[in-house]
Design a protein around this motif. Structure first.
Motif, mmCIF file in Angstrom:
data_model
loop_
_atom_site.group_PDB
_atom_site.id
_atom_site.type_symbol
_atom_site.label_atom_id
_atom_site.label_comp_id
_atom_site.label_asym_id
_atom_site.label_seq_id
_atom_site.Cartn_x
_atom_site.Cartn_y
_atom_site.Cartn_z
ATOM 1 N N LEU A 168 40.077 -101.212 28.524
ATOM 2 C CA LEU A 168 40.602 -100.462 27.381
ATOM 3 C C LEU A 168 40.079 -99.046 27.453
ATOM 4 O O LEU A 168 38.904 -98.839 27.730
ATOM 5 N N ILE A 169 40.958 -98.083 27.189
ATOM 6 C CA ILE A 169 40.546 -96.696 27.331
ATOM 7 C C ILE A 169 40.798 -95.976 26.032
ATOM 8 O O ILE A 169 41.851 -96.142 25.401
ATOM 9 N N ASP A 170 39.829 -95.183 25.608
ATOM 10 C CA ASP A 170 39.965 -94.443 24.365
ATOM 11 C C ASP A 170 41.150 -93.494 24.457
ATOM 12 O O ASP A 170 41.427 -92.948 25.519
ATOM 13 N N GLU A 201 32.300 -100.669 40.287
ATOM 14 C CA GLU A 201 32.056 -99.637 41.302
ATOM 15 C C GLU A 201 33.168 -98.616 41.324
ATOM 16 O O GLU A 201 32.924 -97.412 41.356
ATOM 17 N N ARG A 202 34.404 -99.122 41.331
ATOM 18 C CA ARG A 202 35.530 -98.199 41.405
ATOM 19 C C ARG A 202 35.543 -97.260 40.209
ATOM 20 O O ARG A 202 35.823 -96.070 40.321
ATOM 21 N N LEU A 203 35.246 -97.807 39.027
ATOM 22 C CA LEU A 203 35.261 -96.961 37.827
ATOM 23 C C LEU A 203 34.171 -95.903 37.909
ATOM 24 O O LEU A 203 34.376 -94.755 37.533
ATOM 25 N N GLN A 204 32.991 -96.321 38.420
ATOM 26 C CA GLN A 204 31.921 -95.346 38.468
ATOM 27 C C GLN A 204 32.161 -94.274 39.509
ATOM 28 O O GLN A 204 31.601 -93.193 39.461
ATOM 29 N N GLN A 205 33.043 -94.583 40.489
ATOM 30 C CA GLN A 205 33.329 -93.598 41.516
ATOM 31 C C GLN A 205 34.308 -92.533 41.043
ATOM 32 O O GLN A 205 34.540 -91.566 41.755
ATOM 33 N N ILE A 206 34.908 -92.729 39.874
ATOM 34 C CA ILE A 206 35.901 -91.764 39.430
ATOM 35 C C ILE A 206 35.220 -90.450 39.090
ATOM 36 O O ILE A 206 34.266 -90.411 38.323
ATOM 37 N N ASP A 207 35.717 -89.386 39.657
ATOM 38 C CA ASP A 207 35.098 -88.093 39.439
ATOM 39 C C ASP A 207 36.208 -87.118 39.098
ATOM 40 O O ASP A 207 36.808 -86.513 39.976
ATOM 41 N N ILE A 208 36.502 -86.995 37.808
ATOM 42 C CA ILE A 208 37.624 -86.161 37.410
ATOM 43 C C ILE A 208 37.259 -85.485 36.108
ATOM 44 O O ILE A 208 36.376 -85.946 35.390
ATOM 45 N N ASP A 209 37.902 -84.391 35.798
ATOM 46 C CA ASP A 209 37.570 -83.660 34.574
ATOM 47 C C ASP A 209 37.870 -84.452 33.315
ATOM 48 O O ASP A 209 37.045 -84.560 32.430
ATOM 49 N N GLY A 210 39.093 -84.947 33.239
ATOM 50 C CA GLY A 210 39.453 -85.620 32.007
ATOM 51 C C GLY A 210 40.341 -86.822 32.247
ATOM 52 O O GLY A 210 41.208 -86.798 33.106
ATOM 53 N N ILE A 211 40.115 -87.854 31.465
ATOM 54 C CA ILE A 211 40.982 -89.026 31.498
ATOM 55 C C ILE A 211 41.883 -88.926 30.291
ATOM 56 O O ILE A 211 41.411 -89.026 29.161
ATOM 57 N N LEU A 212 43.166 -88.698 30.515
ATOM 58 C CA LEU A 212 44.040 -88.502 29.371
ATOM 59 C C LEU A 212 44.720 -89.779 28.924
ATOM 60 O O LEU A 212 45.104 -89.902 27.775
ATOM 61 N N GLU A 213 44.905 -90.709 29.836
ATOM 62 C CA GLU A 213 45.605 -91.934 29.475
ATOM 63 C C GLU A 213 45.162 -93.019 30.434
ATOM 64 O O GLU A 213 44.572 -92.729 31.480
ATOM 65 N N GLN A 235 31.296 -94.315 30.219
ATOM 66 C CA GLN A 235 32.013 -93.069 29.963
ATOM 67 C C GLN A 235 32.533 -92.516 31.273
ATOM 68 O O GLN A 235 31.807 -92.414 32.253
ATOM 69 N N ILE A 236 33.794 -92.148 31.277
ATOM 70 C CA ILE A 236 34.390 -91.623 32.506
ATOM 71 C C ILE A 236 35.000 -90.276 32.203
ATOM 72 O O ILE A 236 35.568 -90.077 31.142
ATOM 73 N N GLY A 237 34.920 -89.371 33.159
ATOM 74 C CA GLY A 237 35.494 -88.053 32.938
ATOM 75 C C GLY A 237 34.395 -87.080 32.609
ATOM 76 O O GLY A 237 33.676 -87.242 31.647
ATOM 77 N N LYS A 238 34.270 -86.041 33.462
ATOM 78 C CA LYS A 238 33.123 -85.137 33.266
ATOM 79 C C LYS A 238 33.227 -84.371 31.967
ATOM 80 O O LYS A 238 32.244 -84.204 31.263
ATOM 81 N N ARG A 239 34.402 -83.882 31.652
ATOM 82 C CA ARG A 239 34.508 -83.090 30.437
ATOM 83 C C ARG A 239 35.041 -83.892 29.267
ATOM 84 O O ARG A 239 34.732 -83.611 28.128
ATOM 85 N N SER A 240 35.850 -84.918 29.555
ATOM 86 C CA SER A 240 36.388 -85.666 28.426
ATOM 87 C C SER A 240 35.439 -86.753 27.970
ATOM 88 O O SER A 240 35.477 -87.169 26.822
ATOM 89 N N LYS A 241 34.581 -87.225 28.872
ATOM 90 C CA LYS A 241 33.611 -88.284 28.562
ATOM 91 C C LYS A 241 34.267 -89.395 27.758
ATOM 92 O O LYS A 241 33.797 -89.826 26.720
ATOM 93 N N THR A 242 35.410 -89.841 28.293
ATOM 94 C CA THR A 242 36.186 -90.850 27.582
ATOM 95 C C THR A 242 35.489 -92.192 27.635
ATOM 96 O O THR A 242 35.007 -92.607 28.689
#
Lengths: 368, 548
Positions: free
Chosen positions: B290-292, B238-250, B210-217
């Motif tokens: 693939l991203i939700d 590693e790179r994916l886990q380093q992502i620190d952003i509110d929401g993943i929109l696309e 799950q990525i995105g603190k608020r979107s938990k995409t």
């Protein structure tokens, strides 16, 4: 894939050497060769190339004894430090001189055939800054770029020359070898100067990924360029004859001017060839620029060579502006060929002798 | 050399360090200790109602089970995200009606009503139990149903996702003539299922995070375990886990956050709407993401050559596919340098144009007040405006505006004397060429660079175009997509890989996977040589004898 280690493979080395040697010199090659040796031009090129190959292998042999050091460092070991410093400064100057020679000749040709009203300074400065852009990244991008540009510059040139085959008169190559051996020797030494470019081996040796195919790749590179030179000279001498070729400034372009593809969508082919030739000159200039930057950075013990790229650009530029006209350019070029003699022939012999003299000392160093 | 490595490491460190700092400084959301499920159902429900107050689409349903309705259960779910069928039939029906008929023994019920319910009562498929209230809330908000039991410190999460989604339609950006017509939708589970239909190997892994603190995409990594390069896999994780952003929109967000060189106009990962392209890449040894909520999958790593490949190349035979590939490369060069060549030739090298054409151009350009560069700039800018407008107009108008509008406006401009007719043709051909590049992201890159080339041509003619090419090639040569040089296999020439770039060699030559990917398992196909069928000749001879 992720194992990139900033080293060039031996295949890349052979292509890099080819494109570095193939610079602005080829435009005047046929006239130099016929001036020196008359109708024996092709033989002189072959022998000159083989001579250059022998000395390139020589340099390789010396450099492979110190596989992780450039000229600056191992000359300090072989000869004393002060001598090495002086030699290194001369080496840097050598690279800068040939860089500026290539640049100036290209500028003159570009101004004559491509851009008539653009000041030559603009042409040279833009090429220098483009070269500076790639030199900052190191030798590997230069080698990769050469790999890509190599087919683009060689194949169209060879194809475009094909229609001229009908005009070739083979009697222009006779009489064969009716020439005094001294003159032949002079001719060979003169042509060896056209093979300038492989001296970068002095400094790029540590960046080669050695896989025991070094000799083969250098052989391939030299024989390819000998073949290419012979191909071009064959056409020029065949069409014009040796007397006519020797008085022309850029015989290759004159040949291409005479070629006419009926119905083709471009008419003045020599401008097109000059455009493509930008790639060849660019690879030469950037290789020399890089070699100069690297040697200088090792000499003054800079951490990275990138700092020195931009400061060297004005130096090359002003060196290129010294000659007043194209005639003076070639006068200076003949002086520079004496430098070639020293660096390509005399210096390797001296260093080899130094290695033999210090034989045992060197072996101890290797084991350490 | 060493310095460059140090420089790159420094860059990596900078990337990682930034993320760590962000985590420490403004992290009110996660630092609070997540409360555990309590035994008292009222406290749990109170916590949830507190966290989710003012959200009126959350439904709380109380149920009492047992012979004397003594055990209280509560279902919490989001209206609109759940499939009501599952809740009504499988959960509530089973709990309320079937438990009464099942009749476990009284001792069992007294001891462990929870186990009974969990194991025997719920007839839905996918359940799990957790004891963390915040995770429970995340599950509820993702469409699962939470089942609380009074007196038990765990909550059962029942999978009940079923929302309105777009059906599987042909991908709009990547049409093919021959090939499957399924494209990804916005739901991750549908997309992963689509890819699984192509690869039925147990080693084909779909790893979710799950990525995105608020979107938990939900983000899924697809790869084949014994083919992929393990270093690449760990790098991407590693790179994916380093992502620190509110929401993943696309998927574009993920692409921009994990790519290495954000200065470059060229895309460093391929994006596609087609599951067959994803399956093919994964089989080669690449990794797909693939991203939700996004129908675009990312494929890593990519090279310039893959941007010119279309799945159709592999479904049709090799001769036509090779020619089409060469056509595409030519189209890319035209799209890049078309207007620049026009500017260079008319302004600087008129001698290079065939005489008849040169005279014609001189005649038509006589009335034009602008120099070639301004002319080209005006037409190109107009065309870009038309294209951008065409995207936003409704479909029937949009199509016509694009092509017809361009030509009509061009014709009108010629008649008004602003541009010459040859310019209109050059711009039209350039635009058509840029549409033939299969990857939209690459086509955008060429569109952008076209203007830079026009500038070079205007200043320095053909020499300028050559310098422009050298600069662009230098950039491409240095660019790396996750460690893979962007211009492989042209650089570090590898003949077997070249077979799939400029041309498309016959399938029989595809015995090994791309060498540049450095995969674990190298061989993908056995020697495929159709054996001579001698028996057929014999049959024919027999028939001839019979006739006589």
């Amino acid at each position: 894939m992720i194992k990139n280690n900033d080293k060039i493979s031996e295949n890349q080395l052979s292509i890099l050497l080819f494109t570095t040697m193939l610079g602005a010199g080829i435009l005047s090659l046929p006239s130099d060769v016929t001036k020196a040796a008359g109708p024996n031009g092709l033989i002189v090129i072959l022998l000159g190339g083989i001579l250059a190959l022998i000395f390139a292998r020589f340099i390789c042999r010396i450099a492979s004894i110190f596989p992780t050091e450039t000229f600056v460092e191992y000359s300090a070991k072989l000869m004393t430090k002060p001598v090495s410093v002086i030699l290194s400064i001369f080496l840097v100057a050598y690279f800068l001189i040939f860089c500026s020679l290539n640049l100036r000749i290209f500028g003159e040709v570009a101004k004559s055939y491509l851009l008539n009203s653009t000041p030559i300074e603009v042409i040279m400065i833009t090429l220098l800054f483009t070269s500076g852009y790639i030199v900052r990244y190191g030798i590997e991008p230069i080698a990769r770029l050469s790999e890509i540009l190599f087919p683009i510059m060689v194949i169209p040139t060879m194809i475009i020359l094909l229609p001229a085959i009908t005009d070739i008169d083979l009697s222009n190559f006779l009489p064969i070898l009716r020439i005094s051996p001294l003159k032949l020797l002079k001719g060979i030494l003169l042509t060896a100067y056209s093979f300038v470019g492989f001296e970068i081996l002095y400094v790029i040796f540590p960046y080669i990924q050695l896989e025991n195919k070094l000799k083969k790749s250098i052989n391939i590179s030299f024989f390819s360029i000998i073949f290419f030179y012979i191909y071009v000279t064959f056409y020029t001498m065949g069409i014009f004859g040796y007397k006519e070729t020797s008085v022309q400034l850029w015989p290759l372009l004159t040949v291409i001017k005479s070629i006419n593809f009926p119905g083709f969508f471009i008419e003045n082919l020599e401008s097109l060839i000059m455009g493509i030739w930008t790639f060849a000159v660019f690879t030469s200039i950037s290789a020399f620029h890089y070699a100069a930057t690297l040697s200088l950075s090792k000499l003054i013990k800079a951490r990275e060579h990138t700092y020195l790229v931009i400061p060297l650009i004005p130096i090359i530029y002003f060196l290129a502006l010294i000659p007043d006209s194209i005639v003076e350019v070639y006068k200076y070029a003949s002086y520079a060929s004496i430098l070639t003699l020293f660096f390509v022939i005399i210096l390797p012999i001296l260093m080899f002798i130094a290695i033999k003299l210090r034989g045992k000392g060197m072996k101890n160093n290797e084991e350490n | 050399m060493l310095a460059k490595g140090v420089f790159l490491l420094g860059l990596f460190n900078k990337l990682f360090k930034n993320n760590k700092n962000n985590k420490n400084s403004n992290d009110e959301y996660k630092d609070v200790e997540s409360p555990k499920v309590k035994e008292n159902i009222e406290e749990n429900i109170k916590y949830i109602k507190d966290m989710l107050k003012d959200s009126d689409d959350i439904i709380y349903r109380e149920i009492w089970v047992g012979e004397e309705f003594q055990h209280k259960l509560e279902l919490v779910f989001v209206d609109g995200l759940v499939d009501k069928n599952i809740i009504n039939e499988h959960v509530m029906h089973s709990l309320m009606l079937d438990t009464r008929q099942a009749k476990p023994s009284i001792e069992e019920i007294k001891k462990n009503i929870y186990e009974v319910i969990k194991k025997a009562a719920i007839t839905g498929g996918d359940i799990k139990e957790i004891d963390d209230l915040d995770k429970c809330i995340t599950s509820i908000l993702s469409g699962d149903t939470a089942l609380f039991l009074d007196g038990h410190p765990k909550v059962v999460i029942i999978s009940s996702r079923g929302w309105q989604m777009r059906s599987v339609t042909p991908p709009e950006t990547e049409m093919v003539v021959r090939g499957a017509r399924e494209g990804f939708t916005e739901t991750l589970r549908v997309n992963t299922a689509l890819v699984r239909r192509w690869i039925r190997d147990p080693k084909f892994k779909i790893k979710q995070m799950q990525i995105g603190k608020r979107s938990k995409t939900d983000v899924a990594l697809l790869y084949i375990d014994d083919i992929v390069n393990k270093d690449l896999l760990s790098l991407i994780k590693e790179r994916l886990q380093q992502i620190d952003i509110d929401g993943i929109l696309e998927s574009g967000y993920v692409e921009q956050l994990i790519e290495e060189d954000w200065h470059s106009p060229f895309p460093q990962m391929l994006n596609t709407e087609r599951p067959d392209k994803v399956a093919a890449s994964v089989l080669e040894g690449r990794i797909a993401i693939l991203i939700d909520n996004s129908p675009f999958a990312l494929i890593i790593p990519t090279t310039l050559a893959t941007l010119f490949q279309s799945p159709e190349d592999y479904f049709e035979r090799w001769m036509i596919s090779s020619l089409l590939r060469i056509l595409r490369f030519t189209a890319a060069i035209i799209a890049l340098a078309g207007p620049s060549i026009y500017i260079a030739f008319t302004s600087y090298h008129p001698g290079m144009i065939p005489t008849k054409l040169a005279l014609y151009i001189a005649a038509t350009r006589q009335g034009v007040p602008f120099p070639a560069f301004m002319e080209a700039l005006i037409m190109e800018a107009t065309f870009e405006l038309l294209r951008e407008a065409g995207i936003r107009l409704p479909v029937p108008i949009g199509q016509t505006i694009g092509i017809v509008g361009g030509l009509i406006i061009g014709q009108a401009a010629v008649m008004a004397g602003i541009v010459s007719p040859l310019m209109v043709i050059v711009v039209a051909v350039t635009a058509v060429s840029s549409f033939s590049i299969p990857s939209y992201s690459a086509a955008i890159a060429f569109r952008l660079l076209r203007f830079a080339f026009m500038l070079f041509a205007a200043v320095l003619g053909l020499y300028g175009i050559m310098l422009g090419f050298i600069l662009m090639l230098t950039h491409l040569v240095v660019l790396k997509s996750f460690g893979l040089p962007y211009l492989s296999p042209f650089v570090e020439v590898n003949l077997s890989d070249l077979a799939d770039t400029l041309i498309r060699a016959p399938l029989m030559m595809f015995k090994r996977r791309p060498a540049t990917l450095d995969t674990q398992n190298k061989k993908r196909m056995k020697d495929l040589r159709p054996e001579k069928i001698e028996s057929m000749e014999i049959d024919r001879r027999d028939n001839n004898d019979k006739k006589q």
